[in-house]
Design a protein around this motif. Structure first.
Motif, PDB file in Angstrom:
ATOM      1  N   MET A   1       0.711  73.214  41.808  1.00 26.21           N
ATOM      2  CA  MET A   1       2.118  72.998  41.616  1.00 26.21           C
ATOM      3  C   MET A   1       2.357  72.394  40.231  1.00 26.21           C
ATOM      4  SD  MET A   1       3.252  74.246  44.284  1.00 26.21           S
ATOM      5  CE  MET A   1       4.724  73.874  45.126  1.00 26.21           C
ATOM      6  N   THR A   2       3.527  72.638  39.714  1.00 20.49           N
ATOM      7  CA  THR A   2       3.915  72.167  38.389  1.00 20.49           C
ATOM      8  C   THR A   2       5.123  71.248  38.521  1.00 20.49           C
ATOM      9  OG1 THR A   2       3.145  74.195  37.374  1.00 20.49           O
ATOM     10  CG2 THR A   2       4.706  72.893  36.117  1.00 20.49           C
ATOM     11  N   THR A   7      12.041  65.148  36.393  1.00 18.50           N
ATOM     12  CA  THR A   7      12.465  65.207  37.792  1.00 18.50           C
ATOM     13  C   THR A   7      11.288  64.873  38.691  1.00 18.50           C
ATOM     14  OG1 THR A   7      11.851  67.502  38.263  1.00 18.50           O
ATOM     15  CG2 THR A   7      13.990  67.142  37.188  1.00 18.50           C
ATOM     16  N   ASP A   8      11.548  64.798  39.980  1.00 20.07           N
ATOM     17  CA  ASP A   8      10.492  64.626  40.980  1.00 20.07           C
ATOM     18  C   ASP A   8      10.123  65.963  41.614  1.00 20.07           C
ATOM     19  OD1 ASP A   8      10.408  61.878  40.597  1.00 20.07           O
ATOM     20  OD2 ASP A   8      11.943  61.508  42.115  1.00 20.07           O
ATOM     21  N   LEU A   9      10.602  67.072  41.035  1.00 21.10           N
ATOM     22  CA  LEU A   9      10.374  68.398  41.617  1.00 21.10           C
ATOM     23  C   LEU A   9       9.014  68.958  41.228  1.00 21.10           C
ATOM     24  CD1 LEU A   9      13.856  70.014  40.930  1.00 21.10           C
ATOM     25  CD2 LEU A   9      13.026  69.057  43.076  1.00 21.10           C
ATOM     26  N   ASN A  10       8.287  69.424  42.234  1.00 23.82           N
ATOM     27  CA  ASN A  10       7.035  70.142  42.019  1.00 23.82           C
ATOM     28  C   ASN A  10       7.239  71.557  42.523  1.00 23.82           C
ATOM     29  OD1 ASN A  10       5.254  68.130  40.954  1.00 23.82           O
ATOM     30  ND2 ASN A  10       5.436  67.131  42.936  1.00 23.82           N
ATOM     31  N   VAL A  11       7.034  72.539  41.661  1.00 25.74           N
ATOM     32  CA  VAL A  11       7.291  73.931  42.014  1.00 25.74           C
ATOM     33  C   VAL A  11       6.091  74.800  41.668  1.00 25.74           C
ATOM     34  CG1 VAL A  11       9.784  73.741  41.717  1.00 25.74           C
ATOM     35  CG2 VAL A  11       8.369  74.391  39.779  1.00 25.74           C
ATOM     36  N   PHE A  12       6.086  75.980  42.237  1.00 34.38           N
ATOM     37  CA  PHE A  12       5.089  77.001  41.922  1.00 34.38           C
ATOM     38  C   PHE A  12       5.174  77.270  40.417  1.00 34.38           C
ATOM     39  CE2 PHE A  12       3.546  81.520  42.268  1.00 34.38           C
ATOM     40  CZ  PHE A  12       2.354  81.251  42.925  1.00 34.38           C
ATOM     41  N   ASP A  35       8.992  88.145  50.362  1.00 39.77           N
ATOM     42  CA  ASP A  35       7.935  87.835  51.327  1.00 39.77           C
ATOM     43  C   ASP A  35       6.575  87.738  50.647  1.00 39.77           C
ATOM     44  OD1 ASP A  35       9.766  87.742  53.406  1.00 39.77           O
ATOM     45  OD2 ASP A  35       9.330  89.777  54.108  1.00 39.77           O
ATOM     46  N   ALA A  36       6.287  88.655  49.725  1.00 42.22           N
ATOM     47  CA  ALA A  36       5.007  88.621  49.004  1.00 42.22           C
ATOM     48  C   ALA A  36       4.914  87.379  48.120  1.00 42.22           C
ATOM     49  CB  ALA A  36       4.839  89.882  48.161  1.00 42.22           C
ATOM     50  N   TYR A  37       6.000  87.024  47.474  1.00 44.56           N
ATOM     51  CA  TYR A  37       6.039  85.840  46.610  1.00 44.56           C
ATOM     52  C   TYR A  37       5.813  84.579  47.440  1.00 44.56           C
ATOM     53  CZ  TYR A  37       7.868  82.511  43.147  1.00 44.56           C
ATOM     54  OH  TYR A  37       8.030  81.468  42.278  1.00 44.56           O
ATOM     55  N   ALA A  38       6.491  84.470  48.566  1.00 44.83           N
ATOM     56  CA  ALA A  38       6.319  83.304  49.439  1.00 44.83           C
ATOM     57  C   ALA A  38       4.902  83.249  50.017  1.00 44.83           C
ATOM     58  CB  ALA A  38       7.352  83.333  50.568  1.00 44.83           C
ATOM     59  N   ALA A  39       4.343  84.409  50.357  1.00 47.56           N
ATOM     60  CA  ALA A  39       2.975  84.445  50.901  1.00 47.56           C
ATOM     61  C   ALA A  39       1.954  83.975  49.861  1.00 47.56           C
ATOM     62  CB  ALA A  39       2.633  85.856  51.377  1.00 47.56           C
ATOM     63  N   GLY A  42       4.742  80.984  46.369  1.00 46.00           N
ATOM     64  CA  GLY A  42       5.906  80.824  45.513  1.00 46.00           C
ATOM     65  C   GLY A  42       7.061  80.131  46.197  1.00 46.00           C
ATOM     66  N   ASP A  43       7.742  79.282  45.426  1.00 43.75           N
ATOM     67  CA  ASP A  43       8.909  78.561  45.960  1.00 43.75           C
ATOM     68  C   ASP A  43       9.941  78.296  44.866  1.00 43.75           C
ATOM     69  OD1 ASP A  43       7.697  76.613  44.405  1.00 43.75           O
ATOM     70  OD2 ASP A  43       7.520  75.156  46.014  1.00 43.75           O
ATOM     71  N   PHE A  44       9.863  79.027  43.764  1.00 38.57           N
ATOM     72  CA  PHE A  44      10.719  78.769  42.612  1.00 38.57           C
ATOM     73  C   PHE A  44      11.399  80.076  42.214  1.00 38.57           C
ATOM     74  CE2 PHE A  44      10.565  77.296  37.883  1.00 38.57           C
ATOM     75  CZ  PHE A  44      11.862  76.847  37.946  1.00 38.57           C
ATOM     76  N   VAL A  45      12.594  80.326  42.798  1.00 42.07           N
ATOM     77  CA  VAL A  45      13.305  81.578  42.546  1.00 42.07           C
ATOM     78  C   VAL A  45      14.509  81.286  41.670  1.00 42.07           C
ATOM     79  CG1 VAL A  45      14.565  83.510  43.594  1.00 42.07           C
ATOM     80  CG2 VAL A  45      12.623  82.499  44.766  1.00 42.07           C
TER      81      VAL A  45
END
Length: 45
Positions: A1-2, A7-12, A35-39, A42-45
């Protein structure tokens, strides 16, 4: 995670742009990509 600086945000570490969803990509294609991204974690759209 990055961590997003300042911020306190950690994202893909790879952002998925969604500007084609519902326009160039139909519903089924959009959900397949999301679905492929989440699998892949991924959580940063």
């Amino acid at each position: 995670m990055t961590n997003i600086p300042g911020t306190d945000l950690n994202v893909f570490p790879l952002n998925l742009g969604g500007n084609v969803f519902g326009w160039r990509a139909d519903r089924d294609e959009t959900f397949a990509v999301l679905d492929a991204y989440a699998a892949a974690g991924g959580d940063f759209v």
